[in-house]
Design a protein around this motif. Structure first.
Motif, short mmCIF file in Angstrom:
data_model
loop_
_atom_site.label_atom_id
_atom_site.label_comp_id
_atom_site.label_asym_id
_atom_site.label_seq_id
_atom_site.Cartn_x
_atom_site.Cartn_y
_atom_site.Cartn_z
N TYR A 33 0.83 -1.20 0.00
CA TYR A 33 0.00 0.00 0.00
C TYR A 33 0.87 1.26 0.00
CZ TYR A 33 -3.04 3.67 1.86
OH TYR A 33 -3.71 4.85 2.06
N ARG A 34 1.88 1.28 0.85
CA ARG A 34 2.73 2.47 0.97
C ARG A 34 3.46 2.76 -0.34
NH1 ARG A 34 4.99 1.09 5.28
NH2 ARG A 34 6.89 0.17 4.43
N THR A 35 3.90 1.71 -1.02
CA THR A 35 4.59 1.89 -2.29
C THR A 35 3.66 2.44 -3.36
OG1 THR A 35 6.10 0.08 -1.77
CG2 THR A 35 5.95 0.75 -4.07
N ILE A 36 2.46 1.90 -3.44
CA ILE A 36 1.47 2.40 -4.41
C ILE A 36 1.23 3.89 -4.19
CG2 ILE A 36 -0.96 2.27 -5.11
CD1 ILE A 36 -0.84 -0.73 -4.37
N ARG A 37 1.04 4.28 -2.95
CA ARG A 37 0.76 5.69 -2.65
C ARG A 37 1.98 6.58 -2.89
NH1 ARG A 37 -3.84 7.11 0.03
NH2 ARG A 37 -3.13 9.14 -0.76
N SER A 38 3.18 6.04 -2.69
CA SER A 38 4.38 6.85 -2.89
C SER A 38 4.56 7.25 -4.35
CB SER A 38 5.62 6.09 -2.40
OG SER A 38 5.95 5.03 -3.27
N PHE A 39 3.98 6.49 -5.27
CA PHE A 39 4.03 6.83 -6.70
C PHE A 39 2.94 7.82 -7.10
CE2 PHE A 39 6.94 3.38 -6.89
CZ PHE A 39 7.62 3.47 -8.10
N GLY A 40 2.14 8.26 -6.15
CA GLY A 40 1.12 9.26 -6.43
C GLY A 40 -0.24 8.71 -6.81
N ILE A 41 -0.41 7.40 -6.73
CA ILE A 41 -1.71 6.81 -7.06
C ILE A 41 -2.69 7.07 -5.92
CG2 ILE A 41 -2.92 4.69 -7.67
CD1 ILE A 41 -0.83 5.57 -9.72
N GLY A 42 -3.88 7.55 -6.27
CA GLY A 42 -4.91 7.79 -5.26
C GLY A 42 -4.92 9.18 -4.67
N GLU A 43 -4.16 10.13 -5.29
CA GLU A 43 -4.21 11.51 -4.82
C GLU A 43 -4.05 12.44 -6.03
OE1 GLU A 43 0.24 12.86 -3.62
OE2 GLU A 43 -0.66 11.39 -2.25
N ARG A 44 -4.54 13.64 -5.92
CA ARG A 44 -4.43 14.61 -7.01
C ARG A 44 -2.96 14.92 -7.28
NH1 ARG A 44 -8.88 16.52 -4.02
NH2 ARG A 44 -10.83 16.51 -5.22
N THR A 45 -2.61 15.06 -8.54
CA THR A 45 -1.23 15.39 -8.89
C THR A 45 -0.91 16.85 -8.62
OG1 THR A 45 -1.71 16.03 -11.19
CG2 THR A 45 -1.32 13.68 -10.74
N GLY A 46 -1.95 17.71 -8.62
CA GLY A 46 -1.74 19.13 -8.44
C GLY A 46 -1.57 19.88 -9.75
N ILE A 47 -1.90 19.23 -10.87
CA ILE A 47 -1.82 19.88 -12.18
C ILE A 47 -2.67 21.15 -12.20
CG2 ILE A 47 -3.74 18.53 -13.13
CD1 ILE A 47 -0.59 19.45 -15.09
N ASP A 48 -2.24 22.15 -12.95
CA ASP A 48 -2.94 23.44 -12.98
C ASP A 48 -4.20 23.37 -13.84
OD1 ASP A 48 -0.16 25.40 -12.38
OD2 ASP A 48 0.05 23.40 -13.19
N LEU A 49 -5.11 22.51 -13.48
CA LEU A 49 -6.38 22.35 -14.18
C LEU A 49 -7.48 22.15 -13.15
CD1 LEU A 49 -5.35 19.91 -17.08
CD2 LEU A 49 -6.06 22.29 -17.35
#
Length: 252
Positions: A33-49
């Motif tokens: 689980y921690r590895t999946i989340r560390s790659f940014g899966i399951g959270e907003r990337t913060g892209i300017d959109l």
């Protein structure tokens, strides 16, 4: 399809679901689980959109003890966005760094100084581990694996195919009648100038695997873009000619 005993790179190259499950079962669920989340899966990337979706990765305490690990190992039981998948692949393009995507990398002030809008990258993977994964697995996916239909003669592409059933909200189950196909990668693999994800929702015509329908699209867009960017071919012309001659001799 029975593939016999595979090395870990071959699991990726041939996209073996069985192999991925066997690897995942050796991991502690909390580490997985921690590895999946560390790659940014399951959270907003913060892209300017506006209105970016966060996706979803259930916490470990909500996992089914029997089925969640094998399902998650092959991409089910979680929700992600194309941009999250691309950002995760870019960890290998940057050789271990998580880089948040931005529409504009930097601007120039009236005084001539550069004003950056990008958050500093985070190292989440050892550089050598990332490099080994690129050369031993992701490049081979395109050279001789599930994405060989997307090869370029002048450049090495590194990437991964994806094929999944679509979740039917009405029946609350995945349906084998519809699929999402994808190919995510970067090129040239050693010093990437372009990173891209191609996604097709419910492709028609009888073909729905990511390597069949998305990898060739990636190839065609990449070639045009690299020419536009004036990126020099990674593979010398004489080597391309020799490789082409060998393929003709072998009937490939």
């Amino acid at each position: 399809e029975r593939m016999g005993v595979l090395t870990f790179p071959e699991v990726i190259i041939r996209s073996s679901n069985v192999g991925a499950v066997q690897v995942a079962r050796r991991l502690a669920s909390t580490d997985f689980y921690r590895t999946i989340r560390s790659f940014g899966i399951g959270e907003r990337t913060g892209i300017d959109l506006p209105a970016e979706d966060s996706g979803r990765v259930w916490p470990v305490e909500k996992w089914n003890k029997l089925s969640s690990v094998p399902h998650i190992a092959i991409g089910y039981e979680l929700r992600t966005t194309a941009l999250q998948v691309l950002m995760a692949m870019d960890v290998y393009a940057t050789r271990g760094k998580l880089v948040r995507p931005r529409l504009v990398k930097e601007c120039t002030s009236p005084q001539g100084s550069r004003v950056t809008n990008a958050a500093p990258p985070q190292r989440i993977l050892d550089a050598q581990i990332a490099e080994n994964f690129v050369t031993k697995a992701l490049e081979k996916v395109v050279e001789r694996g599930t994405a060989k239909a997307g090869r370029l003669e002048e450049f090495k592409i590194a990437g991964k195919t994806g094929t999944s059933q679509i979740y039917d909200s009405a029946s609350k189950a995945y349906t084998s009648a519809k699929h999402v196909a994808s190919f995510t990668g970067f090129v040239p693999s050693e010093r990437p100038a372009l990173t891209m994800i191609v996604v097709l929702a419910d492709p028609k015509g009888g073909f729905y695997y990511g390597g069949e329908v998305c990898a060739p699209i990636f190839r065609d867009i990449a070639l045009q873009t690299l020419r536009y960017l004036h990126v020099a071919p990674e593979i010398p012309a004489e080597d391309v000619s020799a490789a082409t001659a060998d393929k003709r001799k072998s009937g490939e």
